[in-house]
Enzyme design. Structure first.
Site, PDB file in Angstrom:
ATOM      1  N   HIS A  41       0.836  -1.191   0.000  1.00 20.59           N
ATOM      2  CA  HIS A  41       0.000   0.000   0.000  1.00 20.59           C
ATOM      3  C   HIS A  41       0.879   1.252   0.000  1.00 20.59           C
ATOM      4  O   HIS A  41       2.034   1.202   0.403  1.00 20.59           O
ATOM      5  CB  HIS A  41      -0.854   0.090   1.271  1.00 20.59           C
ATOM      6  CG  HIS A  41      -1.599  -1.146   1.634  1.00 20.59           C
ATOM      7  ND1 HIS A  41      -2.959  -1.273   1.454  1.00 20.59           N
ATOM      8  CD2 HIS A  41      -1.186  -2.310   2.211  1.00 20.59           C
ATOM      9  CE1 HIS A  41      -3.358  -2.450   1.901  1.00 20.59           C
ATOM     10  NE2 HIS A  41      -2.301  -3.099   2.365  1.00 20.59           N
ATOM     11  N   TYR A  42       0.301   2.394  -0.398  1.00 23.14           N
ATOM     12  CA  TYR A  42       0.873   3.680  -0.010  1.00 23.14           C
ATOM     13  C   TYR A  42      -0.069   4.323   1.010  1.00 23.14           C
ATOM     14  O   TYR A  42      -1.270   4.044   1.052  1.00 23.14           O
ATOM     15  CB  TYR A  42       1.153   4.603  -1.191  1.00 23.14           C
ATOM     16  CG  TYR A  42      -0.004   5.001  -2.083  1.00 23.14           C
ATOM     17  CD1 TYR A  42      -1.179   5.567  -1.583  1.00 23.14           C
ATOM     18  CD2 TYR A  42       0.093   4.868  -3.467  1.00 23.14           C
ATOM     19  CE1 TYR A  42      -2.215   5.952  -2.410  1.00 23.14           C
ATOM     20  CE2 TYR A  42      -0.936   5.259  -4.309  1.00 23.14           C
ATOM     21  CZ  TYR A  42      -2.078   5.794  -3.770  1.00 23.14           C
ATOM     22  OH  TYR A  42      -3.102   6.191  -4.601  1.00 23.14           O
ATOM     23  N   THR A  43       0.484   5.213   1.836  1.00 24.05           N
ATOM     24  CA  THR A  43      -0.286   5.768   2.942  1.00 24.05           C
ATOM     25  C   THR A  43      -1.171   6.938   2.553  1.00 24.05           C
ATOM     26  O   THR A  43      -2.149   7.228   3.229  1.00 24.05           O
ATOM     27  CB  THR A  43       0.647   6.235   4.069  1.00 24.05           C
ATOM     28  OG1 THR A  43       1.508   7.267   3.554  1.00 24.05           O
ATOM     29  CG2 THR A  43       1.486   5.083   4.598  1.00 24.05           C
ATOM     30  N   GLU A 104       2.640  -0.836   4.501  1.00 25.91           N
ATOM     31  CA  GLU A 104       2.330   0.517   4.054  1.00 25.91           C
ATOM     32  C   GLU A 104       3.637   1.263   3.805  1.00 25.91           C
ATOM     33  O   GLU A 104       4.599   1.128   4.568  1.00 25.91           O
ATOM     34  CB  GLU A 104       1.526   1.266   5.123  1.00 25.91           C
ATOM     35  CG  GLU A 104       0.132   0.717   5.359  1.00 25.91           C
ATOM     36  CD  GLU A 104      -0.908   1.356   4.450  1.00 25.91           C
ATOM     37  OE1 GLU A 104      -0.517   2.203   3.607  1.00 25.91           O
ATOM     38  OE2 GLU A 104      -2.094   1.010   4.596  1.00 25.91           O
ATOM     39  N   HIS A 151      -2.698  -3.364  -3.258  1.00 13.44           N
ATOM     40  CA  HIS A 151      -4.066  -3.131  -2.813  1.00 13.44           C
ATOM     41  C   HIS A 151      -5.003  -2.987  -4.010  1.00 13.44           C
ATOM     42  O   HIS A 151      -6.163  -3.414  -3.971  1.00 13.44           O
ATOM     43  CB  HIS A 151      -4.101  -1.871  -1.943  1.00 13.44           C
ATOM     44  CG  HIS A 151      -5.262  -1.833  -0.999  1.00 13.44           C
ATOM     45  ND1 HIS A 151      -5.488  -0.784  -0.137  1.00 13.44           N
ATOM     46  CD2 HIS A 151      -6.268  -2.709  -0.775  1.00 13.44           C
ATOM     47  CE1 HIS A 151      -6.582  -1.021   0.572  1.00 13.44           C
ATOM     48  NE2 HIS A 151      -7.079  -2.180   0.199  1.00 13.44           N
ATOM     49  N   ASP A 161      -3.624   2.129  -4.878  1.00 16.07           N
ATOM     50  CA  ASP A 161      -2.260   1.950  -4.362  1.00 16.07           C
ATOM     51  C   ASP A 161      -1.755   0.518  -4.606  1.00 16.07           C
ATOM     52  O   ASP A 161      -2.554  -0.420  -4.636  1.00 16.07           O
ATOM     53  CB  ASP A 161      -2.200   2.301  -2.866  1.00 16.07           C
ATOM     54  CG  ASP A 161      -3.234   1.581  -2.020  1.00 16.07           C
ATOM     55  OD1 ASP A 161      -4.389   1.440  -2.453  1.00 16.07           O
ATOM     56  OD2 ASP A 161      -2.889   1.146  -0.911  1.00 16.07           O
TER      57      ASP A 161
END
Length: 257
Positions: A41-43, A104, A151, A161
């Site tokens: 994921h990215y945050t 993440e 994700h 993401d």
């Protein structure tokens, strides 16, 4: 005296009744690890905000990789479930929180500007930290490379993401994912340019690769979302969700590996 003896006897019997004995001399061969997937994921938030959300909010992940410096934070023990995947599906498995490790990465995702959407890159240090972390996780949990996913793969209708600037090929080159051979793709693309496949073929191949997609035989909104997720991962230069010869070629090569 009689009362004391009776009390001692009752305590002894209670101790014996609670002493659970388990015979572990027989082990089934039909088993594997609980962890089967790693979801990236990215945050979409800076570091401090990400830490706050992932430790005190409704979502969580096992690991967070910072941006400056690229510190690796463990927020949830791998033996416990983190809430990072949500409504998700991959390769027939659903609700992947229970069977995955979530990672993440601090990254703003994208910025919408008057001239279009601008995606933000990951730092070199973040990718190096991620590769080292993944190698450790994969080795300990015996995770297949094809089960390192994004994700957007497990929830293509609602998630983007880790985005088009995430270096999936670099991970695959390190043995941490899959990537189609360029020469084989070119050969298949020439064939599909002359004889394009049906939408049913795309839906079947996307499902075979792992995506959750209904086999309608119609180029519907769901199919467009899944095609775009696949393209964003393997052809980030253009992920419009349009079925074309190059997309067909990549699917064919990946599913034939």
């Amino acid at each position: 005296m009689k009362a004391i003896i009776t009390a001692l006897l009752l305590l002894t019997l209670a101790g014996c009744s609670s002493g659970l004995r388990i015979d572990r001399s027989h082990t089934s061969v039909n088993q594997d690890g609980r962890i089967q997937f790693v979801v990236l994921h990215y945050t979409n938030a800076p570091l401090e905000r990400s830490l706050d959300l992932l430790t005190h909010g409704e979502v969580s992940s096992h690991y967070l990789i910072g941006d400056s410096p690229a510190t690796v934070y463990q927020l949830v023990d791998e033996s416990r479930r983190a809430w990072h995947a949500g409504d998700s599906q991959w390769d027939g498995r659903t609700w992947l929180n229970s069977s995955s490790i979530g990672i993440e990465i601090v990254n703003p995702g994208f910025i919408d500007t008057p001239t279009g959407r601008v995606w933000q890159p990951y730092t070199e240090a973040q990718i190096e930290a991620l590769i080292a972390l993944l190698k450790d996780i994969v080795k300990r949990n015996n995770i297949q490379p094809r089960y390192i996913i994004g994700h957007s793969d497990i929830a293509p209708a609602r998630k983007l993401d880790p985005g088009p600037l995430f270096p999936w090929k670099r991970l695959a080159d390190a043995g941490l994912g899959v990537w189609p051979d360029a020469r084989a793709v070119a050969q298949q693309q020439a064939r599909f340019s002359v004889n394009p496949p049906s939408i049913s073929w795309y839906q079947q191949q996307l499902a075979r690769f792992g995506y959750a997609i209904e086999q309608t035989g119609v180029y519907d909104v769901s199919t467009r979302h899944v095609l775009a997720a696949f393209q964003m991962r393997f052809r980030p230069q253009r992920f419009d969700g349009v079925a074309d010869a190059q997309t067909a070629a990549m699917l064919q090569v990946l599913n034939s590996r």
